[in-house]
Design a protein around this motif. Structure first.
Motif, PDB file in Angstrom:
ATOM      1  N   VAL A   1      52.109  28.232  40.589  1.00  0.00           N
ATOM      2  CA  VAL A   1      50.836  28.866  39.144  1.00  0.00           C
ATOM      3  C   VAL A   1      50.124  27.576  38.752  1.00  0.00           C
ATOM      4  N   GLU A   2      50.974  26.759  38.394  1.00  0.00           N
ATOM      5  CA  GLU A   2      49.716  25.570  37.711  1.00  0.00           C
ATOM      6  C   GLU A   2      49.471  24.296  39.083  1.00  0.00           C
ATOM      7  N   ASN A   3      49.566  24.903  39.761  1.00  0.00           N
ATOM      8  CA  ASN A   3      49.565  23.593  40.941  1.00  0.00           C
ATOM      9  C   ASN A   3      49.358  24.137  42.365  1.00  0.00           C
TER      10      ASN A   3
ATOM     11  N   SER B   1      47.051  29.081  33.572  1.00  0.00           N
ATOM     12  CA  SER B   1      47.815  28.689  32.069  1.00  0.00           C
ATOM     13  C   SER B   1      45.841  27.753  31.099  1.00  0.00           C
ATOM     14  N   ASN B   2      44.976  27.743  32.452  1.00  0.00           N
ATOM     15  CA  ASN B   2      44.059  26.997  31.235  1.00  0.00           C
ATOM     16  C   ASN B   2      42.824  28.249  31.239  1.00  0.00           C
ATOM     17  N   GLY B   3      43.010  29.838  31.823  1.00  0.00           N
ATOM     18  CA  GLY B   3      42.502  30.352  32.223  1.00  0.00           C
ATOM     19  C   GLY B   3      41.977  30.700  33.614  1.00  0.00           C
ATOM     20  N   ASN B   4      42.064  30.083  34.432  1.00  0.00           N
ATOM     21  CA  ASN B   4      41.097  29.906  35.640  1.00  0.00           C
ATOM     22  C   ASN B   4      41.550  31.160  36.926  1.00  0.00           C
ATOM     23  N   PHE B   5      40.709  31.383  36.896  1.00  0.00           N
ATOM     24  CA  PHE B   5      40.705  32.699  38.160  1.00  0.00           C
ATOM     25  C   PHE B   5      42.089  32.178  39.385  1.00  0.00           C
TER      26      PHE B   5
ATOM     27  N   PHE C   1      46.833  30.110  44.354  1.00  0.00           N
ATOM     28  CA  PHE C   1      45.177  29.652  45.145  1.00  0.00           C
ATOM     29  C   PHE C   1      44.443  29.504  43.960  1.00  0.00           C
ATOM     30  N   GLN C   2      43.948  28.025  43.973  1.00  0.00           N
ATOM     31  CA  GLN C   2      42.829  28.445  42.740  1.00  0.00           C
ATOM     32  C   GLN C   2      41.336  28.880  43.732  1.00  0.00           C
ATOM     33  N   ILE C   3      40.762  29.393  42.932  1.00  0.00           N
ATOM     34  CA  ILE C   3      39.021  30.531  43.254  1.00  0.00           C
ATOM     35  C   ILE C   3      38.585  30.398  42.141  1.00  0.00           C
ATOM     36  N   GLN C   4      38.512  29.850  41.374  1.00  0.00           N
ATOM     37  CA  GLN C   4      37.805  30.219  39.782  1.00  0.00           C
ATOM     38  C   GLN C   4      36.048  29.843  40.720  1.00  0.00           C
TER      39      GLN C   4
END
Length: 216
Positions: free
Chosen positions: A144-146, A177-181, A199-202
């Protein structure tokens, strides 16, 4: 437990904006036009990090529209299913003209060339697809954090099917934890083991909001 074992060299919160800035500096080794030329030529010395920088730069491109091109991607898949490979290649060309890192178009174009027994062309586009997969794998370990960098949800699905050779059980979303989607996807190995991969998709969500506000 992280799903992918990789040396963590990219942090979305601290690195995304700085990498994006670097890709727009003409004197920087990460300048996007230099990287684009090398990617187009299938430069085997292009590193995972450099390809990741290229993908990050593309999120600021006016053509970046991960949710608006889903119908175009579906039309390509329909042509493939109908064994209309030349028509599929033409549709891929149209999509790649404005979306050069579209995974589905690269993958399906390679497959169509393979079916037409044009093996050199099939390998050329397969190489591009796999290098994007490599860059994604190097961007995070799936925790979740990476979370793994992805241009959009469909790219995340491609990564699971084609790189991890897993099946998708459920797709959800949430925030780190940083509020990124992030996309939160439950996967299985075809047997009984299941895992959760993130997966990071902000950046894709930002583009979606931007498109919505423009259309109002």
């Amino acid at each position: 437990m992280p799903f992918i074992s990789t040396a963590q060299t990219f942090n979305y919160k601290t690195d995304f904006d700085s990498i994006l800035l670097r890709t727009n500096e003409k004197d920087d080794p990460l300048f996007h036009q230099k990287l684009e030329f090398r990617f187009n030529e299938n430069d085997t010395n292009l590193s995972d990090f450099e390809i990741l920088a290229l993908l990050i730069n593309y999120t600021s491109n006016s053509n970046y529209a991960p949710y608006e091109i889903l119908d175009d991607e579906e039309k390509i898949k329909e042509k493939i299913d109908l064994f209309q490979f030349e028509e599929a290649i033409n549709l891929c060309d149209s999509l790649l003209r404005l979306h050069p890192y579209n995974q589905m178009a690269l993958f399906q174009k390679s497959f169509a060339f393979l079916k037409l027994n044009q093996l050199d062309s099939a390998e050329f586009y397969s190489f591009k697809f796999n290098r994007i997969m490599d860059a994604m794998a190097a961007s995070g370990n799936g925790s979740v954090e990476n979370a793994i960098f992805s241009l959009g949800t469909k790219d995340a699905e491609n990564f699971i099917y084609e790189r991890l050779t897993r099946e998708i059980m459920e797709i959800g979303s949430g925030l780190d934890s940083n509020g990124n989607f992030i996309d939160i996807i439950q996967i299985t190995d075809h047997q009984k083991d299941t895992s959760i991969i993130h997966f990071q998709i902000q950046h894709a969500i930002n583009q979606l909001y931007k498109a919505d506000s423009t259309n109002k």
